[in-house]
Design an enzyme around this catalytic site. Structure first.
Site, short mmCIF file in Angstrom:
data_model
loop_
_atom_site.label_atom_id
_atom_site.label_comp_id
_atom_site.label_asym_id
_atom_site.label_seq_id
_atom_site.Cartn_x
_atom_site.Cartn_y
_atom_site.Cartn_z
N THR A 250 54.23 23.59 60.60
CA THR A 250 53.32 22.59 60.04
C THR A 250 52.05 22.76 60.87
OG1 THR A 250 54.00 20.84 61.55
CG2 THR A 250 55.20 20.96 59.48
N HIS A 251 50.90 22.60 60.26
CA HIS A 251 49.61 22.84 60.94
C HIS A 251 49.54 24.27 61.49
CE1 HIS A 251 49.21 18.38 61.03
NE2 HIS A 251 50.52 18.45 61.27
N SER B 200 42.59 52.36 55.86
CA SER B 200 41.18 52.18 56.16
C SER B 200 40.52 53.56 56.22
CB SER B 200 41.04 51.48 57.52
OG SER B 200 39.84 51.86 58.15
N LYS C 104 45.48 51.54 60.26
CA LYS C 104 45.50 50.35 59.41
C LYS C 104 46.39 50.45 58.19
CE LYS C 104 43.23 47.01 59.63
NZ LYS C 104 41.80 46.75 59.46
N ASN D 13 46.63 47.75 55.16
CA ASN D 13 46.08 46.46 54.74
C ASN D 13 46.80 45.90 53.51
OD1 ASN D 13 44.15 46.78 56.76
ND2 ASN D 13 42.73 47.84 55.36
N GLU E 264 45.38 40.17 49.24
CA GLU E 264 44.02 39.65 49.47
C GLU E 264 43.26 39.52 48.16
OE1 GLU E 264 41.96 41.91 52.59
OE2 GLU E 264 43.93 42.22 53.49
N TYR F 72 31.66 21.93 15.20
CA TYR F 72 31.38 23.20 15.87
C TYR F 72 29.94 23.26 16.35
CZ TYR F 72 30.74 28.17 16.75
OH TYR F 72 30.46 29.37 17.35
N GLN G 157 31.07 29.35 21.46
CA GLN G 157 31.31 30.79 21.55
C GLN G 157 31.54 31.19 23.02
OE1 GLN G 157 29.37 33.67 18.89
NE2 GLN G 157 28.17 34.32 20.67
N LYS H 221 35.31 31.89 25.06
CA LYS H 221 36.20 33.04 25.12
C LYS H 221 36.19 33.80 26.43
CE LYS H 221 35.47 33.42 20.32
NZ LYS H 221 34.49 32.33 20.58
N1 ARG Z 1 31.38 33.98 17.02
C1 ARG Z 1 31.57 32.62 16.75
C2 ARG Z 1 32.29 31.96 17.93
O1 ARG Z 1 32.86 32.64 18.66
C3 ARG Z 1 32.38 32.42 15.52
C4 ARG Z 1 32.11 31.15 14.80
C5 ARG Z 1 30.75 31.17 14.21
N2 ARG Z 1 30.49 29.99 13.45
C6 ARG Z 1 29.26 29.61 13.16
N3 ARG Z 1 29.13 28.53 12.49
N4 ARG Z 1 28.21 30.28 13.57
O2 ARG Z 1 32.27 30.78 18.11
#
Ligand code: ARG
Length: 459
Positions: A155-156, A277, A283, A285, A290, A317, A322, A325
C-alpha cells in the site's frame, strides 16, 4: 461524381470545402455495414410493395457485386466522395441505373449512418469482449500457477503484508470481468435499429421497421425516430467502457514495468514482447506495457472529445455528429491492439518466485501477523500493535528481521511469546492463514480462479 443533393445548387462545392466536409476517409471502413443495411432496406421496400420485386433483386445483386469488388480490390473508394453512403449509392446507380435511384426511398443518410455505426460498433464490441476474455484466461492461468508464490503486497508502494502473486493477478482478473460486463451492457442498449427513422420524422411510406431490425440482428426498432437519428450515447458508452478498461490495463502495465525493473526483478517478460536500446546494450525494455499505459491517454481523450461534440446539440441530426466516428473508431482500434499484445505478454511472462520471496522477507512485512499472534494469546490488539512497533524499531537498530530476532529478546518484552512464534510469523503461515473469503491464501486464490473461469464460460 456529382453530389446526391446537387439539384438545389447552381455551383459545385469548393474543393477545400469538399475535403473539409467529406468523411469518406474515416467512414469507408463501414462499407460492409452500409451495404448490408441497404440490402435489408431494399428487401423490405420490395416486400411492402414500395418498389417492385424486380428493382429489389437488381439492387441486391448490384450491392453484392459492389461488396465483392471492394473486398477483392477490384473497386476502390472514391476519396472525393462525400461519405461512404453517397459513394455506394452512386456506384450502384452507375452500375444498375434507375433501380439504384430507388434504393433511398423512405430513407435518409441520417438513419443510414446511425444504423451503420451501430452495426460496426456491435462487431467491435464483440471482438473486444472476446479479447478481454482471452486476457482474463491468461491471467487466471498465471494466477493458478502462482497460487502459492509469495510476494510483498503494497500500500502506498510500501511493503504492507505478504500476499500470493496469484492473489494480485486475480485482482486484475476481477476488473476484467467487470469490463466485459460494461461492454455487454453497452451493446445491449445499443442494439436497437434506427432504420426507418428517416431524416428525423419518420416517413409517409408504409415501411416495416421491425422487418429490417430483425433482418439486421437488432432486438427492436428505435421507439422515437428523432432519438433514433440524433443520439450518440452508445458511442459515448463504448468510449467510456474503453476508457475504464484502459485505466485497468494501464495499472497492470505499470506493475509489469515495475516488476520487470532491476529494482524489483519479480518477472521477466518474454523477448517477443520487449525491445532493446540503440545505445545501452544491456537494456530490455517493457515497451508494450509502456505503450498500453501511454495509449490510455488517447482513449480518455476520445471520450472527452465525443462528450464535448454532443454537448448542447439541438435535435435532431447536426453535422457536428460526423465527428463521432474518429473518436470511437480510434478507441476501439486502440483497445483491440492493446489487448492483442497484452494477453500473450501476460501468458509468456516468467515469474521469479525467489526474488519475490526475498523482497517479502525484508521490510517487516509480517509485523501485523506478530501483533495478531500476541492478540490470539490474549493481549489487546492495540497493545500488541504498540509493542510490535517497538520491536520493529529495535530490529532496525540491531539489523534483525522479526524472524531472526533472538528468542531471549522476545521473552524480555513479553511473556506471551513462545517458541512457536517463528513458525507463526513465517511468510508461508502468514499467507496460508489468510483464509477469509477473497483473501490471499492459496486455497482462496484457487477459488477466485474457479469463479472467474465460470464467469468466462458464460461470456
Ligand atoms: N457523413 C455523415 C455523417 O457521418 C452522414 C450523414 C449525413 N447527413 C446529412 N444530413 N448531411 O454524419
Amino acid at each position: 461524381m456529382s453530389k446526391l443533393w446537387a439539384g438545389r445548387f447552381s455551383k459545385e462545392l469548393d474543393s477545400t470545402a469538399n475535403d473539409f466536409n467529406s468523411s469518406i476517409r474515416f467512414d469507408s471502413r463501414m462499407y460492409k455495414q452500409d451495404i448490408t443495411g441497404s440490402m435489408a432496406h431494399a428487401a423490405m421496400l420490395g416486400a411492402k410493395g414500395i418498389i417492385s420485386q424486380e428493382d429489389t433483386d437488381t439492387i441486391i445483386a448490384g450491392l453484392s457485386e459492389i461488396l465483392a469488388d471492394l473486398e477483392s480490390g477490384k473497386l476502390d473508394f472514391d476519396w472525393e466522395a462525400e461519405d461512404i453512403h453517397s459513394f455506394i449509392e452512386g456506384e450502384l446507380t452507375h452500375r444498375v441505373g434507375d433501380a439504384g435511384k430507388r434504393l433511398h426511398t423512405a430513407r435518409s443518410r441520417n438513419d443510414q449512418v446511425a444504423l451503420d455505426i451501430r452495426m460496426y460498433l456491435r462487431d467491435c464490441g464483440n471482438e473486444i469482449i472476446g479479447l478481454v476474455k482471452e486476457l482474463a484466461e491468461a491471467v487466471c492461468e498465471q494466477a493458478l500457477k502462482n497460487a502459492e508464490t509469495i510476494m510483498p503486497g503494497y500500500t502506498h508502494l510500501q511493503r504492507g503484508q505478504p500476499i500470493t502473486f496469484g492473489h494480485a493477478l486475480m485482482a486484475y482478473a476481477m476488473m476484467l470481468t467487470r469490463d466485459i460486463d460494461r461492454f455487454k451492457d453497452a451493446l445491449k442498449r445499443m442494439n436497437v435499429s434506427p432504420l426507418g427513422s428517416g431524416a428525423l420524422a419518420g416517413t409517409t411510406y408504409n415501411i416495416d421497421r421491425q422487418m429490417t431490425a430483425k433482418e439486421l440482428g437488432f432486438d427492436g426498432a428505435a421507439v422515437n425516430s428523432i432519438d433514433g437519428v440524433s443520439d450518440r450515447d452508445f458511442c459515448i458508452e463504448l468510449c467510456a467502457a474503453a476508457a475504464t478498461l484502459m485505466m485497468h490495463l494501464s495499472r497492470f502495465s505499470e506493475e509489469i514495468i515495475l516488476w520487470s525493473s532491476w529494482e524489483f526483478r519479480f518477472v521477466e517478460l518474454d523477448d517477443a514482447y520487449t525491445t532493446g536500446s540503440s545505445i545501452m546494450p544491456q537494456k530490455k525494455n517493457s515497451d508494450m506495457a509502456e505503450l498500453v499505459r501511454g495509449k490510455t491517454g488517447r482513449v480518455y481523450g476520445n471520450l472527452m472529445g465525443i462528450l464535448t461534440v454532443m454537448k448542447g446539440l439541438p435535435l435532431a441530426y447536426n453535422k457536428d455528429m460526423q465527428e463521432d466516428k474518429e473518436s470511437v473508431f480510434d478507441s476501439m482500434d486502440t483497445v483491440i491492439m492493446c489487448l492483442k499484445v497484452f494477453a500473450p505478454m501476460v501468458r509468456t511472462m516468467k515469474v521469479k518466485p525467489e526474488n519475490m520471496k526475498k523482497a517479502a522477507s525484508e521490510g517487516f512485512i509480517n509485523a501485523t501477523d506478530l501483533a495478531d499472534y500476541m492478540t490470539k494469546k490474549g493481549v489487546p490488539f492495540r497493545d500488541a500493535y504498540k509493542l510490535v512497533g517497538q520491536i520493529v524499531a529495535l530490529c532496525i537498530d540491531k539489523k534483525w528481521t522479526l524472524d531472526d530476532m533472538p528468542f531471549e529478546e522476545y521473552k524480555k518484552l513479553s511473556d506471551v511469546f513462545a517458541e512457536d512464534l517463528y513458525e507463526e510469523i513465517s511468510l508461508e503461515t502468514c499467507v496460508k492463514r489468510r483464509i477469509s473469503e477473497g483473501g490471499t491464501s492459496p486455497d482462496s486464490v484457487r477459488e477466485q480462479v474457479s469463479y472467474v473461469e465460470e464467469f468466462l464460460k458464460n461470456v
